[in-house]
Design a protein around this motif. Structure first.
Motif, mmCIF file in Angstrom:
data_model
loop_
_atom_site.group_PDB
_atom_site.id
_atom_site.type_symbol
_atom_site.label_atom_id
_atom_site.label_comp_id
_atom_site.label_asym_id
_atom_site.label_seq_id
_atom_site.Cartn_x
_atom_site.Cartn_y
_atom_site.Cartn_z
ATOM 1 N N MET A 28 0.812 -1.214 0.000
ATOM 2 C CA MET A 28 0.000 0.000 0.000
ATOM 3 C C MET A 28 0.849 1.269 0.000
ATOM 4 O O MET A 28 0.395 2.316 -0.429
ATOM 5 C CB MET A 28 -0.940 0.008 1.207
ATOM 6 N N THR A 58 -8.728 5.787 -4.389
ATOM 7 C CA THR A 58 -9.352 5.671 -3.069
ATOM 8 C C THR A 58 -9.996 6.990 -2.660
ATOM 9 O O THR A 58 -11.137 7.025 -2.192
ATOM 10 C CB THR A 58 -8.305 5.239 -2.023
ATOM 11 N N HIS A 62 -14.170 7.773 -2.215
ATOM 12 C CA HIS A 62 -14.676 8.264 -0.930
ATOM 13 C C HIS A 62 -15.325 9.635 -1.079
ATOM 14 O O HIS A 62 -16.410 9.873 -0.547
ATOM 15 C CB HIS A 62 -13.561 8.301 0.111
ATOM 16 N N GLU A 68 -16.122 1.573 -1.157
ATOM 17 C CA GLU A 68 -14.712 1.210 -1.083
ATOM 18 C C GLU A 68 -14.158 0.973 -2.484
ATOM 19 O O GLU A 68 -14.847 0.456 -3.361
ATOM 20 C CB GLU A 68 -14.528 -0.056 -0.247
ATOM 21 N N ASP A 70 -12.373 -0.750 -5.462
ATOM 22 C CA ASP A 70 -12.213 -2.130 -5.900
ATOM 23 C C ASP A 70 -11.140 -2.223 -6.978
ATOM 24 O O ASP A 70 -10.234 -3.043 -6.893
ATOM 25 C CB ASP A 70 -13.550 -2.659 -6.428
ATOM 26 N N GLN A 85 -7.464 -4.210 -5.839
ATOM 27 C CA GLN A 85 -7.191 -4.305 -4.414
ATOM 28 C C GLN A 85 -6.988 -5.765 -4.043
ATOM 29 O O GLN A 85 -7.771 -6.627 -4.434
ATOM 30 C CB GLN A 85 -8.371 -3.722 -3.644
ATOM 31 N N GLY A 87 -6.791 -7.421 -0.756
ATOM 32 C CA GLY A 87 -6.917 -7.311 0.687
ATOM 33 C C GLY A 87 -6.627 -5.886 1.117
ATOM 34 O O GLY A 87 -6.730 -4.951 0.326
ATOM 35 N N ASN A 88 -6.221 -5.709 2.369
ATOM 36 C CA ASN A 88 -5.940 -4.353 2.850
ATOM 37 C C ASN A 88 -4.446 -4.069 2.954
ATOM 38 O O ASN A 88 -4.056 -3.023 3.441
ATOM 39 C CB ASN A 88 -6.627 -4.094 4.195
ATOM 40 N N LYS A 89 -3.609 -5.001 2.450
ATOM 41 C CA LYS A 89 -2.169 -4.828 2.542
ATOM 42 C C LYS A 89 -1.477 -4.604 1.210
ATOM 43 O O LYS A 89 -0.316 -4.198 1.184
ATOM 44 C CB LYS A 89 -1.533 -6.042 3.219
ATOM 45 N N ALA A 117 -4.332 -11.797 -1.319
ATOM 46 C CA ALA A 117 -4.798 -11.376 0.009
ATOM 47 C C ALA A 117 -4.680 -12.518 1.008
ATOM 48 O O ALA A 117 -4.320 -12.287 2.168
ATOM 49 C CB ALA A 117 -6.241 -10.877 -0.071
#
Length: 120
Positions: A28, A58, A62, A68, A70, A85, A87-89, A117
């Motif tokens: 990220m 992102t 927002h 969110e 994608d 994306q 996952g969140n990492k 992910a």
């Protein structure tokens, strides 16, 4: 060990379509975690540009109340840059030819992103 697993996912992805010309897993903050890039592409530059595109995407979703993030897709005269994306990492970045069957590539990218992910 983890890098080898990520490279295996990228290799499988690249082998699904001859239209995918490069792929990378980027943290990220823009650090390349694993890459399968042609020699003329610098992994650090790909990572930095991917992180910048991801941050802009992102912020846009927002600010515009689209939920969110994608995917981010950039189309150029000779091809596509796709970010998905993972996952969140991490994010999966791939480059594809302009003549690509984009729907199939997006489907394969989504599947690869889920696998990435799970690894991270």
């Amino acid at each position: 060990m983890r890098e080898q697993l990520l490279i295996s996912v990228l290799s499988d992805l690249n082998n699904t379509s001859p239209d995918i010309t490069a792929s990378a897993v980027i943290s990220m903050d823009g650090l390349p975690l694993a890459t399968l890039l042609p020699s003329h592409l610098n992994a650090d530059r790909v990572g930095a540009m991917s992180a910048t595109l991801l941050a802009l995407g992102t912020r846009a979703v927002h600010e515009l109340a689209c939920g969110e993030l994608d995917q981010v897709m950039v189309k150029g005269e000779h091809g596509y840059v796709l970010l998905s994306q993972a996952g969140n990492k991490a994010v999966l970045a791939l480059m594809a030819k302009e003549s690509s069957k984009l729907g199939l590539i997006l489907l394969d990218a989504k599947r690869a992103s889920r696998h990435i992910a799970d690894i991270l």
